[in-house]
Scaffold this motif. Structure first.
Motif, short mmCIF file in Angstrom:
data_model
loop_
_atom_site.label_atom_id
_atom_site.label_comp_id
_atom_site.label_asym_id
_atom_site.label_seq_id
_atom_site.Cartn_x
_atom_site.Cartn_y
_atom_site.Cartn_z
N ALA A 193 0.70 -1.32 0.04
CA ALA A 193 -0.05 0.08 0.08
C ALA A 193 1.10 1.26 0.10
N LEU A 194 2.11 1.14 0.12
CA LEU A 194 2.86 2.28 0.21
C LEU A 194 3.36 2.93 -1.16
N PRO A 195 3.27 4.22 -1.19
CA PRO A 195 3.56 4.82 -2.47
C PRO A 195 4.77 3.99 -3.08
N GLY A 196 4.38 3.92 -4.47
CA GLY A 196 5.60 3.20 -5.46
C GLY A 196 6.00 2.00 -5.29
N SER A 197 5.15 1.25 -4.41
CA SER A 197 5.81 -0.26 -3.88
C SER A 197 4.93 -1.21 -5.23
N LEU A 198 5.94 -2.04 -5.28
CA LEU A 198 5.51 -3.09 -6.29
C LEU A 198 5.90 -4.49 -5.60
N ARG A 199 5.28 -5.58 -6.17
CA ARG A 199 5.56 -6.75 -5.59
C ARG A 199 6.01 -7.98 -6.55
N HIS A 200 6.78 -8.66 -6.33
CA HIS A 200 7.36 -10.00 -7.08
C HIS A 200 7.48 -11.20 -6.20
N ASP A 201 6.86 -12.36 -6.71
CA ASP A 201 6.94 -13.66 -6.05
C ASP A 201 7.96 -14.46 -6.60
N LEU A 202 8.61 -15.05 -5.82
CA LEU A 202 9.67 -16.16 -6.19
C LEU A 202 9.20 -17.64 -5.65
N LEU A 203 9.36 -18.69 -6.31
CA LEU A 203 8.95 -20.06 -5.94
C LEU A 203 10.16 -20.85 -5.32
N VAL A 204 10.43 -21.34 -4.15
CA VAL A 204 11.67 -21.77 -3.79
C VAL A 204 11.48 -23.12 -3.30
N ASP A 205 12.38 -24.12 -3.38
CA ASP A 205 12.15 -25.31 -2.81
C ASP A 205 12.21 -25.03 -1.15
N ARG A 206 11.18 -25.92 -0.52
CA ARG A 206 10.99 -25.73 1.13
C ARG A 206 12.32 -25.95 1.71
N GLY A 207 12.86 -26.84 1.13
CA GLY A 207 14.09 -27.51 1.76
C GLY A 207 15.33 -26.71 1.90
#
Length: 539
Positions: free
Chosen positions: A132-146
């Motif tokens: 919600a902060l001004p200018g913030s973007l989001r990116h998700d990575l998928l990683v092995d739990r181990g």
């Protein structure tokens, strides 16, 4: 940056005020080309050109993205209006850290699912507040739990160090599966400005797999030119080469290559040269028609122009490709991240260190594009679990490949709502697309090669579908919109791994007897960007 024409007013602002503000805040020159349609694009597309250092371009790209997404800019957000100088200094420092890291600017932002994790949970609340902060973007990575332990560190110290180093919020969602994913994958959510996201994504990859660390700064012992800077500006490509050499910070390096193997640098229809330009950010000119002055008749010239690191990296790649015995100094080829065991493979290079691709928020079975960017589908290079194919009279899948092809990083479509969903083939495509987990990718081929693809009685097509677990629709009766009479489309529908395998199979069939290669032409980094985008918007 390609944006919709309707977004230009937001970018320019009243009397150019917004544009000036963004240039002052980022230190980047921003030129809005509002009167002309870029070659090969639709009438509602316009070009915004960013010129500056890698850090300045990263900041400006982040600002432009905020504007077209109608988000408040982080650097211009202040109670009294105007530029917040304290935030500007902080964001500039973040961008400088990103630039110094040598990490590529992300060309795709991926989100596992909108509204996930639940904002009522502690992790979800933290992510939602940051977004919600001004200018913030989001990116998700998928990683092995181990492998998450490496990322978190003892008492969470490694994670804290990464956040301090990159200026990016990093949330490890280790207790639940992201929607549409399978064990043992877990999501790592990044929130921040575009330079911060890019830096953090690269750092996380290195922590998970140290072999992917970028070897930035390796340089050739010297940069040399052949024939006194040949060709002259009056000859073919001479003017283009001179223009690229004149750019501040650029260097030139020439390689002499035997004409018998110069084709390896070009590749089928220029594909290798294009990939090299995209991967290194270096302008690549292959002059294969005649030897340079004073050189043997069997020698040809490859001219590389870019920053010292870009030119050094491109030289190292060509030397490895052609097995050239030359002194590379500390220069090394671009590192290629191996696919981890169910791990991430996420940071795709922003073409030529300055082009902004359309952004796509990617859910497990959905994609959503911000309103201001062109709806070209780009995908991050990351592990995506394969889902079972729905039943649409598909043959049973064959045994899995022993060596899967690399996942596609870009999905293209010839035109919206084509073929007509009311037609027989259009209806079948729409039904296949509607199945959960299915994506769509289209290829343009010459009408004359369709017979190879279909085979006797459709046998070849059935075999391809069985081996790739992908729907393959050959639209042979209609000319795709905006194409010539001899062009036809092949529509692929299925999960990402199936699309990737089918694309490789179809291309190998239709290119089994490639046409005679035309005379080589120089392919610059800018050309590489245009070529990547032309595939969606048409030539």
């Amino acid at each position: 940056v390609l944006v919709q024409k309707s977004m230009l007013g937001r970018l320019i602002g009243s009397g150019g005020a917004k544009l000036k503000e963004m240039m002052n805040a980022s230190g980047c020159t921003i030129i809005v080309v509002d009167k002309e349609v870029p070659p090969g694009y639709m009438d509602n597309v316009r070009l915004v050109v960013l010129i500056g250092t890698a850090a300045a371009i990263a900041l400006a790209a982040s600002e432009v993205l905020c504007v077209v997404e109608n988000k408040v800019s982080r650097m211009s957000h202040s109670q009294g209006g105007g530029v917040n100088q304290q935030t500007v200094r902080y964001e500039q420092a973040v961008a400088q850290q990103f630039s110094a890291s040598g990490a590529p600017l992300l060309s795709t932002l991926a989100v596992c699912a909108l509204g996930w994790p639940d904002a009522a949970s502690s992790m979800g609340k933290k992510i939602a507040e940051a977004e919600a902060l001004p200018g913030s973007l989001r990116h998700d990575l998928l990683v092995d739990r181990g492998l998450l332990g490496r990322l978190i560190g003892t008492g969470g110290m490694k994670l804290k160090d990464l956040m301090a180093k990159t200026g990016c919020l990093i949330v490890v969602v280790d207790k639940e599966l992201a929607p549409g994913t399978d064990e043992p994958l877990r999501a790592v959510v990044l929130v921040g400005s575009l330079p911060a996201l890019s830096h953090a994504a690269a750092e996380v990859r290195v922590v998970i797999d140290p072999s992917t660390a970028l070897n930035i700064g390796g340089l050739l012992p010297e940069f040399t030119t052949v024939g006194g800077g040949w060709p002259p500006a009056t000859e073919r490509w001479g003017d283009r080469i001179a223009q690229r050499e004149a750019v501040a910070g650029n260097v030139r390096h020439d390689l002499l290559v035997d004409k018998k193997i110069i084709g390896k640098v070009i590749g089928p229809q220029g594909s290798t040269k294009r990939e090299l330009a995209l991967r290194t950010g270096c302008d690549v000119f292959v002059l294969d028609e005649q030897p340079p002055p004073g050189c043997a008749d069997d020698q040809r010239l490859v001219v590389l122009i870019g920053t010292p690191v870009q030119v050094s990296t491109a030289t190292a790649e060509i030397a490895a490709m052609l097995a050239l015995q030359i002194d590379l100094g500390t220069a090394t080829p671009t590192p290629v991240a191996p696919a981890l065991s169910a791990g991430p493979m996420t940071s795709t290079e922003w073409p030529a260190m300055g082009g902004v691709d359309p952004y796509m928020g990617m859910g497990a079975a959905q994609m959503q594009a911000p309103g201001g960017y062109m709806p070209q589908q780009h995908l991050p290079q990351q592990h995506m679990p394969q889902r079972p194919m729905p039943s649409h009279s598909m043959p049973p899948p064959a045994a899995p490949f022993t060596m899967p092809p690399p996942l596609l990083t870009e999905l293209t479509r010839v035109a919206r709502n084509w073929p007509d969903p009311g037609s027989t083939v259009g209806k079948r495509i729409a039904e296949a697309e509607a199945a959960p987990g299915n994506l769509r990718h289209e290829l343009l081929v010459e009408k004359g090669v369709l017979g190879r693809l279909i085979g006797s009685g459709g046998s070849k097509l059935r075999d391809l579908q069985a081996r790739t677990s992908c729907h393959i629709f050959v639209v042979d009766k209609e000319v795709p919109p905006g194409r010539t009479g001899e062009t036809r489309a092949v529509v692929l529908v299925g999960p990402l791994p199936s699309l990737s395998a089918a694309t490789q199979e179809v291309e190998s069939v239709v290119e089994a007897r490639p046409p005679k290669r035309p005379a080589a032409e120089a392919f610059s980094a800018e050309d590489a960007i245009r070529e990547a985008k032309r595939r969606f918007y048409g030539s």
